[in-house]
Design an enzyme around this catalytic site. Structure first.
Site, short mmCIF file in Angstrom:
data_model
loop_
_atom_site.label_atom_id
_atom_site.label_comp_id
_atom_site.label_asym_id
_atom_site.label_seq_id
_atom_site.Cartn_x
_atom_site.Cartn_y
_atom_site.Cartn_z
N GLN B 227 0.80 -1.19 -0.17
CA GLN B 227 -0.21 -0.23 -0.39
C GLN B 227 0.63 0.94 0.45
O GLN B 227 -0.02 2.24 -0.17
CB GLN B 227 -0.64 0.09 1.51
CG GLN B 227 -1.97 -1.03 1.44
CD GLN B 227 -2.40 -1.23 2.87
OE1 GLN B 227 -2.25 -2.38 3.39
NE2 GLN B 227 -3.28 -0.05 3.02
N ARG B 374 -8.12 -2.00 8.44
CA ARG B 374 -8.76 -0.95 7.59
C ARG B 374 -9.32 0.57 8.53
O ARG B 374 -10.24 0.83 9.10
CB ARG B 374 -10.39 -1.83 6.93
CG ARG B 374 -11.32 -1.09 5.94
CD ARG B 374 -12.32 -1.68 5.71
NE ARG B 374 -12.93 -1.09 4.45
CZ ARG B 374 -13.72 -1.58 3.86
NH1 ARG B 374 -13.08 -2.93 3.67
NH2 ARG B 374 -14.30 -1.13 2.96
N CYS B 375 -8.50 0.45 9.83
CA CYS B 375 -8.66 1.63 10.32
C CYS B 375 -6.64 2.22 10.93
O CYS B 375 -6.74 1.17 11.83
CB CYS B 375 -9.87 1.69 11.48
SG CYS B 375 -9.53 2.81 12.80
N GLU B 734 -13.61 3.39 5.77
CA GLU B 734 -12.81 2.90 7.35
C GLU B 734 -14.37 3.28 8.23
O GLU B 734 -14.26 2.21 8.96
CB GLU B 734 -11.81 3.45 8.21
CG GLU B 734 -10.22 3.66 7.09
CD GLU B 734 -9.42 4.61 7.59
OE1 GLU B 734 -8.45 4.08 7.09
OE2 GLU B 734 -9.67 5.18 9.08
#
Lengths: 149, 779
Positions: B227, B374-375, B734
């Protein structure tokens, strides 16, 4: 993991002690043992194949009798490795006269630490598997001692 | 707040508000994506990794002689080899350091110990099995509380004698004295311990790379699934000493990122070293167990929270003390000034004056923790705590949890709102979102049904979560990672044929960047979305708030120049031109116009004298503030008393992410996010035994919900545009992961509150729920 138990064997303490401290005799009863190499009177190396769940690993285990007092007690230390897994164990055995003359009760306790892949992915099955293997090992020992007469 | 508005552009142009189909989907649906495993280079070799079974041990010796006898095995790389080149340690993004390979001590089960390079994957695996490492086990610490005890074994003696303990850092926010005083004076106090376990993003594509060293050109190409390719390039340059411009990091399609593919893992560095050593491309792909045991993890926060309120239910104060288990190194990707991320957003959606938050980072014998799930930045942990505390308060004083929230929300006229921990919320309208969720689910009727069921002995619960998210990090005065400021960029070039190429600074992991960024340009300039293909990417999430803003701002720079060219072509003053997406028209003369395509051509062929040719612009967007998406979720659960099984019967999610670029993609993000909030609430957790063995090393033990277990999500929205963002957007990827877990927890507790259950930690597995019911004499 800690295990302990008592096993009655229809033989004298001297006989039982001699058997369990002789790697060439007791070795065949070890779970999955494929070979035993005697390094000296108190050091041995065993190769054993152990399966937990869907994983099988071939361990090389170094064993050392760290303390013994015939025909009463012995302490054995083991450290072994298989690819991605390791086992460290400490076993203690006390022999006392059995209820019937000429018989022996073996009181034993073992602390077994399993590390790595087998412990990680086999976690839920390790204890059950270990209990089964211990049961089989003692059955085997009793049978062989009786057969030796 | 507004609700739906009509898109400004036509469907043919497809600007903001159109559900333009995702450009990347055809290749994914047809199996034509290109993932890291698909990369095969001529002469490529394979690398596999020897990992320690012990969570903490001294390495006495490593014997590779048997491995090197195996046909196909070419090399075995150990820590001692790396040490000669100073490559055995590498920096983490959090400013700590991490072993590439250990030279003396292993720190967690499954840590890398040696790398085997072979001509094929099978030989590499056989080689791994044949490397013999002699270990001497050391005491293992898995509990961070034990790790902080004065007599605890020091896990990181490399930090020097001044840091002879396992404490990494202390961070605090808010006013301690005022909060203590307010808590002491509070008529009602609620105090709870809340643990959020270690979890793993478990991307379906595991980590991996192909390192390709070209000795002739002195260039390294690293194909990888990352990422943060730019951050990886920087760290590789720092570790290897290669000039950064000679390193190229190429990211292909990513089979799931969610934060787990931000860190630099030792495997990447080892593959690079292997390629440098043997002079050929080297591929390394993790297997599933390696992925679940040795990658960086999320959460692992031990939170103690105290909430003060009046008897009537007005919150007055919040005090939070947290132990953060970071494993053996702090490899989190938090901004440098925020070692606990944005955890102090924990005051949530509520208006109260006093808060104090402190967090202590701690080492244990586990892999690095503190990466995202995801956060990023610990918002999930914060929301999890405040939303549970608010519910417990409501139950304690006998007030409906929805009513209590309504009475404590920050009101719309209070924005911009300064929180007691220092954030300035840009906008919000919390009551409307909660009311909408209540209307959608039929809240009043559900409470009646619950009362009837409870009278019959059935267990049904209703849970609410009214969260405030904080995304879009961030303003460069406060936000950097290892010194790199967290701005983002967009470069747009309009070609003479009226086609557009844009290069953005963020990396898509399947969020649909190719589509949404094209739509921003379509919105601003009127090029239809098919003509705005997207190129290169770089950094982490924050895409719409930061890179989306950069895209809009770059588009506006282009529009300024296009206006000058249009005035030149139409022989009028710039002020006489009207703009609508796609064309400039002379005021009062609707037949006199130039399309953006005509202007593009003229930019290269007939531009005004004195003007540079071309039509392009770059914008580095440094956000003035973060954005604060929010939402209200309501969950209804039924609990099977005989098995402890929790069933999510209904789940309504009302989200507000400001102006929406692509409603379909936003819906998709929310559905995915809700599922990734549902998962840790009921299924996922990584636990360790006392020897430090990871107890969830396969998907048999690390439970992921499939479509079968996942409930049907009901989504709704309100729209409160961000006042400082160029297109009023806020980011949404998120929100649902952050907001969903406490709604489910609150529903389960609500179902059992009358039995004396105040709290339950996630995951709420059937065993755990059954044990509670059994203890209460119900099961």
């Amino acid at each position: 993991m800690e295990f302990s138990g008592a096993v009655d064997i229809p033989a004298t303490r001297d006989h039982v002690f001699a058997f369990v401290t002789d790697p060439n005799r007791v070795g065949a009863c070890g779970p999955g043992v494929e070979s035993i190499e005697v390094i000296d009177a108190t050091h041995f190396r065993a190769k054993a194949k152990v399966g937990v769940g869907f994983i099988t690993a071939r361990f090389v285990v170094d064993l050392e009798i760290t303390e013994q007092r015939a025909p009463d007690m012995a302490i054995i230390k083991a450290r072994g490795q298989a690819p991605g897994s390791a086992v460290d164990a400490l076993g203690r055995m006390n022999l006392v006269d059995g209820a019937e003359p000429g018989t022996t009760t073996m009181l034993w306790a073992a602390e077994v630490n399993l590390s790595g892949m087998l412990a990680s992915v086999g976690a839920r099955m390790v204890e059950g598997t270990a209990n089964k293997m211990i049961g089989q090992a003692f059955d085997c020992m009793r049978a062989k001692i009786v057969a030796e007469g | 707040m507004t609700t739906e508005t009509e898109p400004r552009t036509s469907a043919a142009i497809g600007g903001m508000g159109h559900s333009v189909k995702r450009k990347e989907d055809p290749r994914f649906i047809r199996g034509a994506g290109e993932y890291i495993e698909d990369v095969v280079l001529p002469g490529m070799l394979w690398m596999d990794i020897v990992r320690t079974p012990y969570a903490h041990a001294t390495i006495k010796s490593i014997d590779a002689s048997e491995a090197l006898k195996i046909p196909g095995v070419l090399a075995v790389i150990t820590g001692a080899d790396l040490e000669k080149a100073g490559l055995h340690w590498m920096p983490t993004l959090a400013g700590d350091k991490q072993m590439v390979l250990p030279t003396t001590t292993v720190m967690y089960q499954a840590q890398e110990v040696a790398a085997v390079v072979a001509t094929n994957r099978y030989a590499a695996a056989d080689g791994v099995a044949a490397v013999f490492v002699d270990y001497e086990p050391l005491p293992v610490i898995v509990d961070p509380h034990k790790s902080l005890r004065p007599d605890a074994f020091v896990l990181r003696p490399d930090r020097g004698p001044d840091k002879a303990n396992n404490h990494i850092w202390h961070w605090e926010s808010g006013d301690k004295a005022a909060t203590d005083a307010a808590l002491a004076a509070a008529e009602v106090r609620v105090s709870e311990d809340i643990y959020i376990p270690r979890i793993h993003v478990a991307s379906i594509e595991t980590c991996g790379c192909v390192a390709d060293w070209d000795a002739v050109r002195g260039q390294l190409t690293l194909h990888m699934t990352s990422q943060a390719p730019h951050a990886i390039r920087t760290v590789l340059a720092l570790v290897s000493g290669l000039p950064e411009q000679n390193i190229r990091v190429k990211t292909h399609d990513i089979g799931g990122g969610f934060g787990g593919k931000v860190p630099v893992y030792p495997g990447y560095v080892l593959a690079v070293v292997a390629s440098l050593t043997v002079g050929k491309p080297v591929k390394w792909i993790e297997d599933r167990s390696e992925n679940l045991q040795a990658d960086s993890f999320a959460r692992d926060y031990h939170i103690h929270a105290e909430l003060g309120a009046t008897k009537a239910g007005k919150i007055t104060s919040l005090k939070v003390k947290t132990i953060a288990d970071h494993g053996y190194t702090d490899a989190a990707a938090d901004p440098s000034k925020f070692p606990a991320g944005l955890f102090n957003v924990i005051t949530g959606s509520y208006d109260f004056p006093n808060a104090f938050v402190e967090v202590d980072g701690v080492y244990t014998n586990k892999p690095p923790g503190g990466v995202a799930y995801r956060c990023s930045f610990r918002v999930t942990e914060a929301v999890h705590a405040i939303e549970q505390m608010v519910d417990i308060l409501a139950h304690d004083i006998g007030k409906d949890p929805a009513q209590l929230r309504m009475e404590n929300f920050i009101q719309p006229e209070q924005f911009p709102y300064k929180t007691p921990t220092g954030w300035e919320y840009d906008s919000g309208n919390y009551g409307v979102a909660l009311q909408k969720a209540m209307d959608m689910i039929g809240y009043a009727d559900l409470r009646k049904e619950q009362a009837e069921k409870r009278a019959r002995g059935e267990l049904m619960g209703i849970g609410i979560s009214s969260f405030t998210e904080i995304v879009g990090a961030g303003p460069s005065k406060d936000f950097d990672i290892i010194g790199i400021k967290m701005f983002d960029s967009c470069e747009i070039r309009v070609h003479p044929t009226g086609k557009v190429t844009a290069r953005i600074g963020v990396q898509s992991q399947g969020q649909g960047h190719e589509t949404t960024f094209a739509q921003i340009i379509a919105e601003e300039l009127g090029f239809d979305t098919d003509t705005a293909p997207y190129g290169l990417g770089t950094y982490a999430s924050r895409s719409t708030p930061v890179a989306g803003a950069a895209t809009a701002m770059a588009s506006r720079k282009i529009l300024d120049k296009a206006r000058k060219i249009a005035a030149h072509l139409l022989e009028c003053a710039e002020d006489d031109l009207d703009w609508e997406p796609g064309k400039f028209t002379v005021k009062g003369s609707p037949d006199r116009f130039k399309t953006i395509q005509e202007i593009s051509f003229a930019a290269y062929t007939n531009h005004p004298q004195g003007m540079e040719a071309g039509l392009e612009a770059v914008d580095y967007y440094d956000p003035p503030n973060l954005t604060f998406p929010f939402g209200s979720y309501i969950c209804v659960v039924d609990i099977d008393k005989t098995t402890g099984q929790v069933t999510v019967r209904r789940f309504v999610a009302v989200d507000d992410c400001g102006n929406i670029i692509n409603p379909m993609i936003v819906d998709g993000q929310i559905h995915g996010g809700l599922t990734m909030g549902f998962a840790p609430a009921l299924y996922e957790s990584i636990t360790y035994d006392e020897l430090g063995n990871n107890q969830a090393g396969t998907f048999m033990d690390y439970l992921l919900p499939t479509a079968v277990e996942t409930p049907r999500w009901e989504t709704g929205k309100t729209i409160t545009p961000s006042p400082h963002h160029p297109i009023g957007a806020k980011g949404v990827g998120e929100s649902a992961t952050v907001g969903a877990p406490p709604a489910i927890v609150n529903a389960v507790v609500d179902a059992m509150w009358h039995l004396g259950v105040r709290k339950i930690d996630i995951p709420m597995t059937p065993q755990k729920v059954w044990a509670i019911l059994h203890e209460k004499g119900v099961a």
